[in-house]
Design a protein around this motif. Structure first.
Motif, PDB file in Angstrom:
ATOM      1  N   LEU A 126      10.085 -21.254  14.003  1.00  0.00           N
ATOM      2  CA  LEU A 126       9.044 -22.241  13.723  1.00  0.00           C
ATOM      3  C   LEU A 126       7.761 -21.731  14.368  1.00  0.00           C
ATOM      4  O   LEU A 126       7.609 -21.776  15.589  1.00  0.00           O
ATOM      5  CB  LEU A 126       9.431 -23.601  14.292  1.00  0.00           C
ATOM      6  N   LEU A 127       6.861 -21.212  13.547  1.00  0.00           N
ATOM      7  CA  LEU A 127       5.601 -20.674  14.048  1.00  0.00           C
ATOM      8  C   LEU A 127       4.674 -21.831  14.354  1.00  0.00           C
ATOM      9  O   LEU A 127       4.411 -22.670  13.491  1.00  0.00           O
ATOM     10  CB  LEU A 127       4.979 -19.749  13.009  1.00  0.00           C
ATOM     11  N   ILE A 128       4.195 -21.903  15.560  1.00  0.00           N
ATOM     12  CA  ILE A 128       3.352 -23.014  15.962  1.00  0.00           C
ATOM     13  C   ILE A 128       1.922 -22.707  15.505  1.00  0.00           C
ATOM     14  O   ILE A 128       1.326 -21.718  15.943  1.00  0.00           O
ATOM     15  CB  ILE A 128       3.409 -23.237  17.477  1.00  0.00           C
ATOM     16  N   PRO A 129       1.385 -23.545  14.621  1.00  0.00           N
ATOM     17  CA  PRO A 129       0.016 -23.282  14.163  1.00  0.00           C
ATOM     18  C   PRO A 129      -0.979 -23.447  15.309  1.00  0.00           C
ATOM     19  O   PRO A 129      -0.778 -24.263  16.215  1.00  0.00           O
ATOM     20  CB  PRO A 129      -0.205 -24.332  13.070  1.00  0.00           C
ATOM     21  N   ASP A 130      -2.036 -22.653  15.257  1.00  0.00           N
ATOM     22  CA  ASP A 130      -3.054 -22.740  16.308  1.00  0.00           C
ATOM     23  C   ASP A 130      -3.582 -24.165  16.457  1.00  0.00           C
ATOM     24  O   ASP A 130      -3.920 -24.591  17.564  1.00  0.00           O
ATOM     25  CB  ASP A 130      -4.199 -21.773  16.012  1.00  0.00           C
ATOM     26  N   ALA A 131      -3.613 -24.935  15.371  1.00  0.00           N
ATOM     27  CA  ALA A 131      -4.094 -26.316  15.422  1.00  0.00           C
ATOM     28  C   ALA A 131      -3.181 -27.218  16.262  1.00  0.00           C
ATOM     29  O   ALA A 131      -3.606 -28.282  16.714  1.00  0.00           O
ATOM     30  CB  ALA A 131      -4.227 -26.881  14.012  1.00  0.00           C
ATOM     31  N   ALA A 132      -1.935 -26.814  16.485  1.00  0.00           N
ATOM     32  CA  ALA A 132      -0.992 -27.608  17.281  1.00  0.00           C
ATOM     33  C   ALA A 132      -0.983 -27.185  18.750  1.00  0.00           C
ATOM     34  O   ALA A 132      -0.130 -27.610  19.515  1.00  0.00           O
ATOM     35  CB  ALA A 132       0.408 -27.498  16.698  1.00  0.00           C
ATOM     36  N   LEU A 133      -1.936 -26.341  19.122  1.00  0.00           N
ATOM     37  CA  LEU A 133      -2.038 -25.898  20.510  1.00  0.00           C
ATOM     38  C   LEU A 133      -3.162 -26.680  21.198  1.00  0.00           C
ATOM     39  O   LEU A 133      -4.286 -26.724  20.716  1.00  0.00           O
ATOM     40  CB  LEU A 133      -2.333 -24.402  20.568  1.00  0.00           C
ATOM     41  N   ASP A 134      -2.834 -27.311  22.316  1.00  0.00           N
ATOM     42  CA  ASP A 134      -3.849 -28.034  23.090  1.00  0.00           C
ATOM     43  C   ASP A 134      -4.755 -27.060  23.832  1.00  0.00           C
ATOM     44  O   ASP A 134      -5.936 -27.336  24.033  1.00  0.00           O
ATOM     45  CB  ASP A 134      -3.191 -28.979  24.089  1.00  0.00           C
ATOM     46  N   VAL A 135      -4.181 -25.938  24.276  1.00  0.00           N
ATOM     47  CA  VAL A 135      -4.932 -24.907  24.983  1.00  0.00           C
ATOM     48  C   VAL A 135      -4.521 -23.568  24.388  1.00  0.00           C
ATOM     49  O   VAL A 135      -3.327 -23.305  24.196  1.00  0.00           O
ATOM     50  CB  VAL A 135      -4.627 -24.916  26.503  1.00  0.00           C
ATOM     51  N   GLN A 136      -5.511 -22.730  24.098  1.00  0.00           N
ATOM     52  CA  GLN A 136      -5.229 -21.384  23.603  1.00  0.00           C
ATOM     53  C   GLN A 136      -6.338 -20.454  24.056  1.00  0.00           C
ATOM     54  O   GLN A 136      -7.506 -20.667  23.749  1.00  0.00           O
ATOM     55  CB  GLN A 136      -5.121 -21.361  22.080  1.00  0.00           C
ATOM     56  N   SER A 137      -5.959 -19.442  24.832  1.00  0.00           N
ATOM     57  CA  SER A 137      -6.907 -18.438  25.302  1.00  0.00           C
ATOM     58  C   SER A 137      -6.149 -17.114  25.407  1.00  0.00           C
ATOM     59  O   SER A 137      -4.936 -17.080  25.200  1.00  0.00           O
ATOM     60  CB  SER A 137      -7.479 -18.847  26.664  1.00  0.00           C
ATOM     61  N   PRO A 138      -6.829 -16.044  25.762  1.00  0.00           N
ATOM     62  CA  PRO A 138      -6.125 -14.766  25.915  1.00  0.00           C
ATOM     63  C   PRO A 138      -5.089 -14.757  27.046  1.00  0.00           C
ATOM     64  O   PRO A 138      -4.244 -13.879  27.095  1.00  0.00           O
ATOM     65  CB  PRO A 138      -7.254 -13.766  26.207  1.00  0.00           C
TER      66      PRO A 138
ATOM     67  N   PRO B 289       2.217 -31.877  23.090  1.00  0.00           N
ATOM     68  CA  PRO B 289       3.523 -32.460  23.426  1.00  0.00           C
ATOM     69  C   PRO B 289       4.199 -33.171  22.248  1.00  0.00           C
ATOM     70  O   PRO B 289       5.428 -33.164  22.158  1.00  0.00           O
ATOM     71  CB  PRO B 289       3.200 -33.448  24.547  1.00  0.00           C
ATOM     72  N   ASP B 290       3.436 -33.778  21.358  1.00  0.00           N
ATOM     73  CA  ASP B 290       4.039 -34.445  20.199  1.00  0.00           C
ATOM     74  C   ASP B 290       4.731 -33.437  19.287  1.00  0.00           C
ATOM     75  O   ASP B 290       5.794 -33.719  18.732  1.00  0.00           O
ATOM     76  CB  ASP B 290       2.991 -35.228  19.403  1.00  0.00           C
TER      77      ASP B 290
END
Length: 174
Positions: free
Chosen positions: A54-66, A73-74
């Protein structure tokens, strides 16, 4: 106790491509069927056969950085509910896209695994066996850990890529 992760190439290759396609950290969840058996010498082995990525879409990430990633959590709650209802094990995968050398979990990763793996074990029914494991993937390789007991981490013993010919994926070690 040993732990072996078996990844069908048809599941792993697209997941690996997605995960490494960004200069920022990304995540995926692998759902696996766990089984336990003993070899002829009496060594206990937990076998995790991955069934789905299940690839987590970037839109479902609360924080994303290098250097950091956090999943909404939902989104994770829905995955945990599916694991509970189907008796599947959960392998979380995140990337360390920086550097080209061998990869390993950060201190923050290890702390988080101790907590989340223990919560997973406490939540899941005893039968069928359900196990929590984690992978970290980077340009320099793959590393894996699992929890043979609550709040205790151990490296995965092997990661086997299943395709026309079996091949073991070399794991980085600390």
């Amino acid at each position: 106790m040993r732990c072996v992760l078996r990844l069908p190439a048809r599941v792993w290759r697209p997941a690996e491509e997605h995960l490494l396609a960004s200069p920022s950290e990304r995540m995926a969840y692998l759902l696996a069927r766990a089984s336990r058996w003993s070899d002829p010498w009496g060594r206990r082995t937990t076998d995790l056969l991955v069934r789905q990525a299940l690839l987590i879409p970037d839109a479902a990430l609360d924080v994303q950085s290098p250097v950091r990633v956090e999943v909404d959590p939902d989104f994770t709650r829905q995955i945990l509910r599916a694991c509970y209802e189907t008796g599947m094990s959960l392998v979380d995968v995140h990337t360390h896209p920086f550097g080209g050398g061998p990869v390993w979990f950060s201190g923050h990763d290890e702390h988080n695994m101790r907590l989340t793996h223990a919560e997973f074990a406490e939540t899941m029914p005893d039968r069928p066996p359900a196990v929590a494991a984690s992978l970290v993937l980077g340009p320099g390789g793959l590393a894996g850990a699992w929890s043979p007991q609550p709040r205790r981490l151990a490296p995965l013993d092997a990661c086997v890529l299943l395709d026309d010919t079996l091949s073991e994926v070399p794991l980085c070690t600390p």
